[in-house]
Scaffold this motif. Structure first.
Motif, short mmCIF file in Angstrom:
data_model
loop_
_atom_site.label_atom_id
_atom_site.label_comp_id
_atom_site.label_asym_id
_atom_site.label_seq_id
_atom_site.Cartn_x
_atom_site.Cartn_y
_atom_site.Cartn_z
N ALA A 127 10.34 0.82 -6.55
CA ALA A 127 9.87 1.56 -5.38
C ALA A 127 10.17 0.81 -4.09
N LEU A 128 9.89 -0.48 -4.07
CA LEU A 128 10.18 -1.29 -2.88
C LEU A 128 11.67 -1.22 -2.52
N HIS A 129 12.50 -1.34 -3.55
CA HIS A 129 13.95 -1.32 -3.33
C HIS A 129 14.42 0.02 -2.80
N LYS A 130 13.96 1.12 -3.42
CA LYS A 130 14.42 2.45 -3.02
C LYS A 130 13.89 2.85 -1.64
N ILE A 131 12.65 2.53 -1.36
CA ILE A 131 12.09 2.87 -0.05
C ILE A 131 12.84 2.13 1.05
N TYR A 132 13.10 0.85 0.82
CA TYR A 132 13.82 0.06 1.81
C TYR A 132 15.27 0.56 1.97
N SER A 133 15.91 0.91 0.84
CA SER A 133 17.30 1.37 0.88
C SER A 133 17.45 2.70 1.60
N VAL A 134 16.52 3.62 1.36
CA VAL A 134 16.61 4.97 1.92
C VAL A 134 15.99 5.07 3.31
N GLU A 135 14.84 4.40 3.50
CA GLU A 135 14.07 4.58 4.74
C GLU A 135 14.03 3.36 5.64
N GLY A 136 14.52 2.23 5.12
CA GLY A 136 14.52 1.02 5.92
C GLY A 136 13.14 0.39 6.03
N ILE A 137 13.02 -0.60 6.90
CA ILE A 137 11.76 -1.31 7.06
C ILE A 137 10.67 -0.40 7.56
N ARG A 138 11.03 0.64 8.33
CA ARG A 138 10.03 1.58 8.85
C ARG A 138 9.35 2.33 7.71
N GLY A 139 10.10 2.58 6.65
CA GLY A 139 9.52 3.27 5.50
C GLY A 139 8.42 2.46 4.84
N LEU A 140 8.58 1.15 4.83
CA LEU A 140 7.58 0.28 4.22
C LEU A 140 6.34 0.11 5.10
N TYR A 141 6.47 0.49 6.36
CA TYR A 141 5.34 0.35 7.27
C TYR A 141 4.80 1.70 7.75
N TRP B 79 0.83 -1.21 0.00
CA TRP B 79 0.00 0.00 0.00
C TRP B 79 0.86 1.25 0.00
N VAL B 80 1.99 1.22 0.68
CA VAL B 80 2.91 2.36 0.68
C VAL B 80 3.40 2.62 -0.74
N VAL B 81 3.80 1.56 -1.43
CA VAL B 81 4.28 1.68 -2.80
C VAL B 81 3.17 2.19 -3.73
N LYS B 82 1.98 1.64 -3.58
CA LYS B 82 0.86 2.07 -4.42
C LYS B 82 0.58 3.56 -4.27
N THR B 83 0.56 4.03 -3.03
CA THR B 83 0.27 5.44 -2.78
C THR B 83 1.33 6.34 -3.39
N ARG B 84 2.58 5.97 -3.24
CA ARG B 84 3.65 6.81 -3.77
C ARG B 84 3.66 6.83 -5.30
N LEU B 85 3.36 5.71 -5.91
CA LEU B 85 3.29 5.69 -7.37
C LEU B 85 2.11 6.51 -7.87
N CYS B 86 0.99 6.46 -7.16
CA CYS B 86 -0.19 7.26 -7.54
C CYS B 86 0.09 8.75 -7.43
#
Length: 277
Positions: A162-176, A135-142
């Motif tokens: 998106a999954l790769h960049k969010i995890y690389s820059v923001e870590g697991i917290r970014g995905l949640y 859902w995080v990825v969907k929202t950012r792409l939208c």
């Protein structure tokens, strides 16, 4: 002498619920994704950002189509398909597994509205844990507008990127991110399933059929309380678009789920009763 125990929770897992839920979620998403995108863009439009501001629904559709083409209306559709498909699949799987466990294996035994809500809430929390990154990825792409001047680390070419960049820059917290508000949103699904089950129960009783019969037919915000710039109305942006989307989406999802699950279960139980709607 040992006391009788409720059936093992794992024995109540039926893959048919998963497949039927996935099919329903994917079908409704493919049909109604543009409305979901519009809901998100209306929700974040605060008049302060350089991104386009829309006056109404028709103006939003026209602006997006003119600036981004037809594909613009389907930005974020890939993670939305993955998210909706997996979310509805897991939701139906977890919900029916938990409900059958509460029924001690007797699927014709009613459990009442309260326990239906409890089962749905538990299923919603488990589903959110598994699908929040999508859902995080969907929202950012939208929210990727045409000609956005954003850093490369925040410009995504697709779901995997998106999954790769969010995890690389923001870590697991970014995905949640958004997980806590999502927990409050679980109540929506719980009420929805309670109403669905109660209406279905009355319907089956009216036609004198078993309870388990299948129905066959066709800017950065500080926290969820941050409303400094927009007031309480800011929490309800995109509501009208969402109302247009959510009703047919629910009808399509539940309708497809009932049909597909009926088909899957009928292969093992050809005499299973069916309700024609």
């Amino acid at each position: 002498m040992k006391n009788p125990k409720a059936p093992d929770l794992l024995k109540n897992i039926k893959y048919e619920h998963l497949l039927a839920g996935v099919t329903g979620g994917v079908t409704s998403t493919l049909i109604l994704h543009p409305l979901d995108l519009l809901k998100i863009r209306f929700a974040v439009s605060d008049g302060r950002s350089p991104n386009p501001s829309y006056n109404n629904l028709s103006n939003a559709v026209h602006t997006i189509f003119r600036q981004e083409g037809f594909k613009g209306l389907y930005k974020g559709v890939t993670p939305n398909i993955w998210g909706s498909g997996s979310a509805w699949g897991f939701y139906f799987l977890f919900y029916n597994t938990i409900k059958t466990w509460i029924q001690q294996g007797n699927t014709t035994k009613p459990i009442g509205p309260t326990m239906n809500m409890v089962a749905a809430a538990e299923a919603g929390i488990l589903t959110l844990v598994m699908t929040n990154p999508v859902w995080v990825v969907k929202t950012r792409l939208c929210l990727q507008y045409a000609n956005d001047k954003v850093p490369t680390s925040k410009r995504y070419s697709g779901m995997i990127d998106a999954l790769h960049k969010i995890y690389s820059v923001e870590g697991i917290r970014g995905l949640y991110k958004g997980f806590v508000p999502g927990m409050f949103g679980v109540s929506h699904g719980a009420v929805q399933f309670m109403v669905y089950e109660e209406m279905k129960s009355h319907y089956t009783q009216y036609y004198d059929l078993p309870l388990d019969s299948k129905l066959v037919s066709l800017p950065p915000y500080l926290n969820i309380f941050h409303f400094r710039y927009e007031g309480y109305k800011g929490f309800y942006k995109g509501l009208s678009v969402n109302m247009i989307r959510v009703i047919p989406a629910t009808m399509i999802t539940f309708g497809v789920y009932e049909n597909v699950s009926s088909f899957l279960f009928s292969r093992n139980k050809p005499t299973s009763p069916v309700i024609n709607s």
